[in-house]
Write a protein that holds these residues in place. Structure first.
Motif, short mmCIF file in Angstrom:
data_model
loop_
_atom_site.label_atom_id
_atom_site.label_comp_id
_atom_site.label_asym_id
_atom_site.label_seq_id
_atom_site.Cartn_x
_atom_site.Cartn_y
_atom_site.Cartn_z
N SER A 121 25.17 44.84 76.11
CA SER A 121 26.26 44.02 75.58
C SER A 121 26.39 44.34 74.10
O SER A 121 25.38 44.49 73.41
CB SER A 121 25.96 42.53 75.76
OG SER A 121 25.92 42.21 77.13
N ILE A 122 27.61 44.43 73.62
CA ILE A 122 27.86 44.67 72.20
C ILE A 122 28.48 43.41 71.60
O ILE A 122 29.55 42.97 72.05
CB ILE A 122 28.78 45.88 71.98
CG1 ILE A 122 28.11 47.15 72.50
CG2 ILE A 122 29.15 46.01 70.50
CD1 ILE A 122 28.96 48.40 72.41
N ALA A 123 27.78 42.85 70.63
CA ALA A 123 28.28 41.69 69.89
C ALA A 123 28.80 42.22 68.56
O ALA A 123 28.04 42.50 67.64
CB ALA A 123 27.17 40.67 69.68
N ALA A 124 30.11 42.41 68.49
CA ALA A 124 30.73 43.02 67.31
C ALA A 124 31.16 41.95 66.32
O ALA A 124 31.66 40.89 66.71
CB ALA A 124 31.92 43.86 67.73
N PHE A 125 30.97 42.25 65.03
CA PHE A 125 31.44 41.35 63.98
C PHE A 125 31.97 42.20 62.84
O PHE A 125 31.51 43.31 62.61
CB PHE A 125 30.33 40.41 63.51
CG PHE A 125 29.10 41.09 62.98
CD1 PHE A 125 28.94 41.26 61.60
CD2 PHE A 125 28.11 41.56 63.83
CE1 PHE A 125 27.80 41.89 61.10
CE2 PHE A 125 26.97 42.19 63.33
CZ PHE A 125 26.83 42.35 61.95
N SER A 126 32.97 41.67 62.15
CA SER A 126 33.63 42.47 61.13
C SER A 126 34.13 41.63 59.97
O SER A 126 34.27 40.42 60.08
CB SER A 126 34.83 43.21 61.75
OG SER A 126 35.79 42.30 62.24
N THR A 127 34.40 42.33 58.88
CA THR A 127 35.11 41.73 57.75
C THR A 127 36.49 42.36 57.69
O THR A 127 36.68 43.50 58.11
CB THR A 127 34.38 41.97 56.41
OG1 THR A 127 34.23 43.38 56.21
CG2 THR A 127 33.02 41.30 56.40
N ILE A 146 31.59 44.18 76.20
CA ILE A 146 31.99 43.84 74.84
C ILE A 146 32.16 42.32 74.76
O ILE A 146 33.05 41.76 75.42
CB ILE A 146 33.29 44.56 74.42
CG1 ILE A 146 33.22 46.06 74.76
CG2 ILE A 146 33.58 44.30 72.95
CD1 ILE A 146 32.05 46.81 74.15
N LEU A 147 31.30 41.68 73.99
CA LEU A 147 31.35 40.24 73.84
C LEU A 147 32.46 39.86 72.86
O LEU A 147 33.01 40.71 72.16
CB LEU A 147 30.00 39.72 73.35
CG LEU A 147 28.80 40.09 74.24
CD1 LEU A 147 27.51 39.59 73.61
CD2 LEU A 147 28.97 39.53 75.65
N GLU A 148 32.76 38.56 72.78
CA GLU A 148 33.81 38.12 71.86
C GLU A 148 33.47 38.51 70.43
O GLU A 148 32.37 38.25 69.94
CB GLU A 148 34.00 36.61 71.96
CG GLU A 148 35.14 36.14 71.09
CD GLU A 148 35.44 34.66 71.27
OE1 GLU A 148 35.99 34.08 70.32
OE2 GLU A 148 35.15 34.11 72.33
N ASN A 149 34.42 39.13 69.77
CA ASN A 149 34.27 39.60 68.40
C ASN A 149 34.32 38.43 67.42
O ASN A 149 35.01 37.44 67.65
CB ASN A 149 35.41 40.57 68.09
CG ASN A 149 35.34 41.15 66.71
OD1 ASN A 149 34.37 41.80 66.36
ND2 ASN A 149 36.37 40.93 65.93
N TYR A 150 33.58 38.56 66.32
CA TYR A 150 33.70 37.61 65.21
C TYR A 150 34.22 38.39 64.01
O TYR A 150 33.70 39.46 63.68
CB TYR A 150 32.35 36.99 64.86
CG TYR A 150 32.42 36.13 63.62
CD1 TYR A 150 32.98 34.86 63.69
CD2 TYR A 150 31.99 36.60 62.39
CE1 TYR A 150 33.09 34.08 62.56
CE2 TYR A 150 32.11 35.82 61.25
CZ TYR A 150 32.65 34.56 61.35
OH TYR A 150 32.77 33.80 60.22
N THR A 151 35.26 37.88 63.37
CA THR A 151 35.76 38.52 62.16
C THR A 151 36.00 37.46 61.10
O THR A 151 36.32 36.31 61.42
CB THR A 151 37.04 39.35 62.43
OG1 THR A 151 37.34 40.14 61.28
CG2 THR A 151 38.22 38.48 62.80
N VAL A 152 35.79 37.85 59.87
CA VAL A 152 35.97 36.94 58.75
C VAL A 152 36.65 37.69 57.61
O VAL A 152 36.39 38.88 57.41
CB VAL A 152 34.62 36.34 58.29
CG1 VAL A 152 33.68 37.40 57.77
CG2 VAL A 152 34.82 35.24 57.26
N GLN A 153 37.54 36.99 56.91
CA GLN A 153 38.17 37.60 55.75
C GLN A 153 37.09 37.84 54.71
O GLN A 153 36.24 36.99 54.46
CB GLN A 153 39.26 36.69 55.20
CG GLN A 153 40.10 37.36 54.16
CD GLN A 153 41.33 36.55 53.80
OE1 GLN A 153 41.73 35.65 54.52
NE2 GLN A 153 41.93 36.89 52.68
#
Length: 108
Positions: free
Chosen positions: A49-55, A77-84
């Motif tokens: 499982s890939i836990a993706a997170f980004s800016t 692909i797990l739910e992505n987390y992104t933050v400004q």
């Protein structure tokens, strides 16, 4: 598209159930070095499982999840987390909520 090889060696990723993938959004998608990393490690990431997170710069994660899915067809692909990017330092509660939602928050 050709991306130059990465100089960094990675451990055997097939030993993990979940791999966290952090990246900046470039032109509304994953950064080129992340694309190369996924191309190089697609086989080892198979079954993980890939836990993706980004800016991001305020436009969200763009097509990054679609690109990760394309480059890692045998991964979940797990739910992505992104933050400004300017809010990243104040996002601990949001990150913890994301991890809890994924069932990946460790016991304290």
């Amino acid at each position: 598209m050709y991306f130059p090889p990465l100089a960094t060696q990675t451990p055997d990723l097939s030993q993990y159930d979940t791999v966290f993938l952090g990246y900046p959004i470039w032109s509304m998608t994953i950064a080129n070095p992340i694309a190369r990393f996924l191309e190089d490690n697609s086989e080892e990431l198979s079954g993980t499982s890939i836990a993706a997170f980004s800016t991001n710069a305020g436009y969200g994660d763009g097509s990054s999840v679609d690109r990760i899915t394309e480059l890692s067809p045998d991964s979940t692909i797990l739910e992505n987390y992104t933050v400004q990017d300017e809010e990243a330092m104040d996002s601990q509660d949001d990150v913890e909520a994301w991890l809890e939602q994924l069932g990946l928050m460790g016991e304290e």
